[in-house]
Design a protein around this motif. Structure first.
Motif, PDB file in Angstrom:
ATOM      1  N   VAL A  88       0.856  -1.181   0.000  1.00 14.01           N
ATOM      2  CA  VAL A  88       0.000   0.000   0.000  1.00 14.01           C
ATOM      3  C   VAL A  88       0.897   1.239   0.000  1.00 14.01           C
ATOM      4  N   VAL A  89       0.680   2.134  -0.944  1.00 13.86           N
ATOM      5  CA  VAL A  89       1.451   3.367  -1.047  1.00 13.86           C
ATOM      6  C   VAL A  89       0.590   4.532  -0.577  1.00 13.86           C
ATOM      7  N   PHE A  90       1.147   5.353   0.299  1.00 14.82           N
ATOM      8  CA  PHE A  90       0.372   6.467   0.846  1.00 14.82           C
ATOM      9  C   PHE A  90       1.307   7.595   1.234  1.00 14.82           C
ATOM     10  N   ASP A  91       0.747   8.786   1.370  1.00 13.40           N
ATOM     11  CA  ASP A  91       1.494   9.954   1.811  1.00 13.40           C
ATOM     12  C   ASP A  91       1.616   9.952   3.328  1.00 13.40           C
ATOM     13  N   ASN A 125      -7.856  -4.052  -2.198  1.00 16.28           N
ATOM     14  CA  ASN A 125      -8.414  -5.408  -2.199  1.00 16.28           C
ATOM     15  C   ASN A 125      -8.433  -6.040  -3.586  1.00 16.28           C
ATOM     16  N   GLN A 126      -7.845  -5.362  -4.592  1.00 13.84           N
ATOM     17  CA  GLN A 126      -7.854  -5.919  -5.943  1.00 13.84           C
ATOM     18  C   GLN A 126      -6.500  -5.685  -6.592  1.00 13.84           C
ATOM     19  N   THR A 127      -5.495  -6.401  -6.129  1.00 15.30           N
ATOM     20  CA  THR A 127      -4.175  -6.322  -6.721  1.00 15.30           C
ATOM     21  C   THR A 127      -4.102  -7.200  -7.959  1.00 15.30           C
ATOM     22  N   MET A 128      -2.997  -7.117  -8.679  1.00 16.94           N
ATOM     23  CA  MET A 128      -2.795  -7.951  -9.859  1.00 16.94           C
ATOM     24  C   MET A 128      -2.862  -9.430  -9.496  1.00 16.94           C
ATOM     25  N   VAL A 172      -6.921   2.750   4.500  1.00 16.92           N
ATOM     26  CA  VAL A 172      -7.517   1.422   4.657  1.00 16.92           C
ATOM     27  C   VAL A 172      -8.739   1.271   3.764  1.00 16.92           C
ATOM     28  N   GLY A 173      -9.464   2.358   3.526  1.00 20.44           N
ATOM     29  CA  GLY A 173     -10.702   2.273   2.773  1.00 20.44           C
ATOM     30  C   GLY A 173     -10.549   2.307   1.269  1.00 20.44           C
TER      31      GLY A 173
END
Length: 588
Positions: free
Chosen positions: A467-470, A485-488, A479-480
């Motif tokens: 998960v990439v985030f600032d 919930n839909q990775t490659m 989280v939302g």
């Protein structure tokens, strides 16, 4: 001479004027004046920029040094006169530092770090009126004696998408190895070098009274067009047979001219296993001047090595009294493949010679070539038959060796003497950027090219997706996210549930029949073309993720994580146990 060389479709006698001329540019940018050929277009804006005024430092000289113990492929000295940029330090390091040079009381110049205790008092004298030490890297927080400076440092990693970075090189190397796994060993190794005397370049320069070294943009643009045409010729016109895959990398190597190293993978029916087969496409002899005058001229201009050896002991290639490229070669009545799998090309002692730099050179100094390509492109095009697996390492070392670098030293020159100022402080390890490389990168041309494309397949353990985030992003919004919930990898298992064709494919085989739609984060059946799938490398020390990768190379149609760990109808508690049950690992 070359009468036994087969040239597809066009005999040598009919290709005297076969050189492919691009003619004049067809478009000029109305904003910056850049010239374009064919369907190229400019994306430059009309925004003007201010010129930077650079103050010339008088009596200062720069000397490039050759040091033992460094990588000779990267730290070699330039062999041509050109303007280049030297970037001190390593591009891989996240050191966005100020370049601070101070003069010591002895008069010597010294470069200091921006966190040097004396820098802040010098730069901000109002904040440090008494010259006390400022912030330093290892300063401790008040009331915390055990606080380590290492805990305050943050490691920043350059992504593999950063062109030229270490991970970029490694990923391209692994992509090329994935192509090798799919297509088999490479067959031909071709080196294509830009020719500064191409008719298009000389006409452009002479008509305007310019110098070629002042226009690396024209040089790179013409070379790119010709390189693209060469790849099209190899694939569509099938000069050497049906091409399965092509891999090339662009290099500059401080020689002033760009060149491409091309690896060609041919179809199984178009191999050249014997010496007689090799002689049909590759020659290492001087052609007959009367039968093939055009070919003789281009061989003399582009494919004669040296002079070196006994006739020219001061040649740059000479080391310990011998040529580092092993010229001159020995005469040979026919092409044979030695015990190590390397070709020894036919070089007959027939008295054929050409003059270069006042020295007569015979067939022993000819660089192997293909007549048709040489005449059409009028440039140095070295064609070599590959030595199976060893050629892979030889070519791919260019893919991951990294940027050109150089060691530089600053000298203070006066009218009376020239001496080095503070030898330790004034030596710098620099990234070397030539004009052609700067232009090539500015235009956004490919540094590494491969076809067919390689789809890099990511995967992860259950509920451990990336998960990439600032830093300042709220945790609830992170989280939302729907994409979490839909990775490659998760979409692949969903596709196994929905498509019948997917159930006979492993994860690595999946891109050959399906395409990943990033916008909708879903796999869809492929309508045209195909890609080669490659799972990211995971070292053994990574534990369960490594064992999962091993299983994914064999597991077909898993619809859940449990299916991956199931072997012969038995669900194992870990991927490691499943690997042992599958027979992929044995207990010693």
């Amino acid at each position: 001479m070359v009468s036994n060389i087969s040239v597809p479709r066009t005999p040598l006698s009919d290709i005297s004027n076969y050189y492919w001329n691009l003619k004049d540019p067809t478009y000029a940018c109305e904003f910056c004046g850049a010239l374009f050929w064919y369907e190229e277009s400019s994306s430059r804006s009309s925004d003007e920029f201010d010129a930077t005024i650079v103050n010339e430092l008088k009596n200062l000289k720069l000397r490039l040094l050759r040091k033992r113990g460094t990588d000779g492929r990267r730290y070699n000295l330039p062999t041509s006169s050109e303007v280049a940029a030297l970037i001190v330090g390593d591009i891989e390091k996240n050191t966005v530092e100020r370049d601070i040079v101070v003069e010591t009381q002895t008069g010597l110049l010294q470069r200091i770090h921006e966190l040097h205790p004396s820098y802040l008092p010098m730069q901000y004298s109002l904040l440090f009126p008494y010259g006390e030490d400022g912030y330093r890297d290892d300063i401790q927080i008040r009331g915390s004696e055990s606080f380590s400076s290492k805990k305050r440092r943050r490691r920043t990693i350059l992504l593999s998408s950063f062109t030229g970075g270490a991970r970029y090189m490694i990923q391209n190397y692994q992509d090329a190895m994935a192509i090798c796994k799919w297509a088999g060993y490479s067959d031909l190794f071709i080196t294509f070098t830009c020719n500064p005397k191409w008719q298009e370049m000389t006409k452009f320069i002479t008509d305007r009274g310019l110098k070629l070294e002042d226009h690396p943009d024209i040089m790179c643009r013409i070379f790119k067009i010709k390189l693209d045409q060469l790849i099209r010729d190899l694939k569509k016109k099938q000069y050497f047979g049906k091409v399965q895959a092509v891999v090339y990398t662009i290099e500059f190597q401080k020689r002033g001219l760009p060149h491409a190293h091309i690896l060609l993978f041919l179809n199984a029916e178009d191999k050249y296993p014997t010496g007689d087969d090799i002689d049909k496409i590759i020659s290492a002899e001087i052609p007959n001047k009367h039968k093939h005058p055009v070919l003789h001229e281009v061989v003399q201009n582009f494919m004669i090595y040296g002079p070196c050896g006994i006739s020219h002991k001061n040649s740059p290639c000479m080391k310990d009294g011998k040529c580092s490229k092993y010229f001159p070669k020995r005469f040979n009545s026919g092409t044979v493949i030695d015990d190590d799998g390397y070709p020894i090309y036919k070089r007959r002692d027939d008295g054929s010679t050409v003059e270069k730099n006042g020295i007569l050179l015979d067939n022993r100094f000819v660089v192997p070539y293909n007549p048709l390509l040489l005449i059409k492109y009028q440039a140095h095009i070295n064609v070599e038959w590959c030595n199976q697996s060893r050629s892979i390492k030889y070519l791919f070392k260019y893919v991951n060796k990294g940027h050109d670098r150089v060691t530089a030293a600053f000298y203070q020159s006066t009218s009376e003497s020239e001496h080095l100022q503070d030898e330790i402080k004034m030596h710098y390890d620099c990234r070397y950027v030539s004009p052609c490389e700067a232009v090539w990168r500015t235009f956004g041309f490919d540094i590494n090219y491969r076809e067919p494309p390689v789809e890099r397949l990511s995967f992860h353990l259950q509920n451990e997706q990336t998960v990439v985030f600032d830093d300042d992003e709220p945790i609830d919004s992170i989280v939302g996210r729907t994409g979490n919930n839909q990775t490659m990898f998760l979409a692949w298992m969903d596709a196994n549930k929905n498509f019948e064709e997917a159930r006979n494919l492993t994860y690595g085989e999946f891109p050959t029949k399906f395409v990943w739609k990033k916008d909708i984060r879903s796999w869809r059946p492929r309508k045209r073309g195909f890609s080669i799938g490659r799972l990211y490398y995971i070292p053994p020390g990574s534990g369960e993720l490594h064992y999962m990768r091993i299983l994914l190379n064999f597991c077909k149609c898993p619809k859940s994580y449990e299916d991956i760990r199931t072997v012969n109808g038995i669900l194992y508690p870990s991927y490691k146990d499943a690997c042992y049950a599958f027979g992929l690992y044995t207990v010693k």
